[in-house]
Design an enzyme around this catalytic site. Sequence first.
Site, PDB file in Angstrom:
ATOM      1  N   LEU A 102       3.128   1.820  -3.022  1.00  0.00           N
ATOM      2  CA  LEU A 102       4.272   2.712  -2.955  1.00  0.00           C
ATOM      3  C   LEU A 102       3.819   4.006  -2.305  1.00  0.00           C
ATOM      4  O   LEU A 102       2.881   4.643  -2.784  1.00  0.00           O
ATOM      5  CB  LEU A 102       4.842   2.981  -4.349  1.00  0.00           C
ATOM      6  CG  LEU A 102       5.103   1.741  -5.221  1.00  0.00           C
ATOM      7  CD1 LEU A 102       5.621   2.155  -6.593  1.00  0.00           C
ATOM      8  CD2 LEU A 102       6.080   0.789  -4.537  1.00  0.00           C
ATOM      9  N   CYS A 103       4.446   4.359  -1.195  1.00  0.00           N
ATOM     10  CA  CYS A 103       4.098   5.591  -0.481  1.00  0.00           C
ATOM     11  C   CYS A 103       2.640   5.524  -0.013  1.00  0.00           C
ATOM     12  O   CYS A 103       2.215   4.541   0.581  1.00  0.00           O
ATOM     13  CB  CYS A 103       4.385   6.802  -1.358  1.00  0.00           C
ATOM     14  SG  CYS A 103       4.355   8.390  -0.487  1.00  0.00           S
ATOM     15  N   THR A 104       1.852   6.554  -0.302  1.00  0.00           N
ATOM     16  CA  THR A 104       0.480   6.614   0.207  1.00  0.00           C
ATOM     17  C   THR A 104      -0.483   5.699  -0.541  1.00  0.00           C
ATOM     18  O   THR A 104      -1.682   5.707  -0.254  1.00  0.00           O
ATOM     19  CB  THR A 104      -0.040   8.062   0.158  1.00  0.00           C
ATOM     20  OG1 THR A 104       0.173   8.596  -1.157  1.00  0.00           O
ATOM     21  CG2 THR A 104       0.675   8.924   1.186  1.00  0.00           C
TER      22      THR A 104
END
Length: 313
Positions: A102-104
């Site tokens: 999720l995301c980075t």
Amino acid sequence: MLRTLSDMHAVALAATDGMLSFELTIASEVFGDDPRYDFAVCGPRPVRVGRFLLEPDHGLDRLARAGTVLVPGWADVDADPPADLVEAVRAAHARGARVASLCTGAFVLAVAGLLDGLRATTHWAHTDVLAARYPRVSVDPDVLYVDNGRVLTSAGKAAAMDLCLHLVRADHGSAAANAVARRLVVPPHRAGGQAQYVTTPVPAREDHPLSALLPWITARLDQPLTVEDLARQANLSTRHLTRHFRSATGTTPLRWLLTQRIRRAQELLESTDAGVDTIASAVGMGTATTLRRHFNRTVGVPPDTYRRTFRGR
């Protein structure tokens, strides 16, 4: 990609110091309150998440026994991710787990070598860094999420919700994902290929050129609609209609329309006994052959297989 999993699916959410609280909370909200999932937060010790101190349910060793491992992002992408987290994620994948960032969190998957040779994404502000640091990864900066089967990545913030709902949809069908979306008061489906950054993600204003058009379209999915029909209804030129669609949805009018037809077909396959021919007519596809072609290309399996998998869940 469609996957068939057991009714009780173990989901492990990794938690280490410096991770982002928003993505952690999204995953917890989607999977933690769903009785179909055995959800656990896993970390080496009590960890600092933004302003909060989080006490995990289990250690990182629990990741290796999970069917799905979720890796949220953390604030400092220039810092090396914890070695014990990288090793736990790598071990979980080696044992057959589905791993999603999720995301980075994509940086953890990249360090673990899980993204080598694959297409991936992350928050648009960090895609250049990911691509430069890991040249064996094909970084796509323009999409919400990428599903490679057992390895998935999402863009930032709200795109993490899109990926989590995509996982629920893959595991338990469109109706289940829609129910979760209703509970969380979020859109039930944004395709992974939609642009990360659009000026107006949804037409929130009543005076937006698409605010009345989109409900008008979804009420007429059984009809053979063209771009000209949509432009006429919206009192716009086809050029201006396309511009507004790209700004609001990140895609073209016809691609958006096809997505709505496929979503409706999924709902009918799950909730009715109607034949594929009848459903094709109800969603404006015309023939079963046309529906099967688009459905298979979009969902990954034929309509009949989708029905056998998700009917009655």
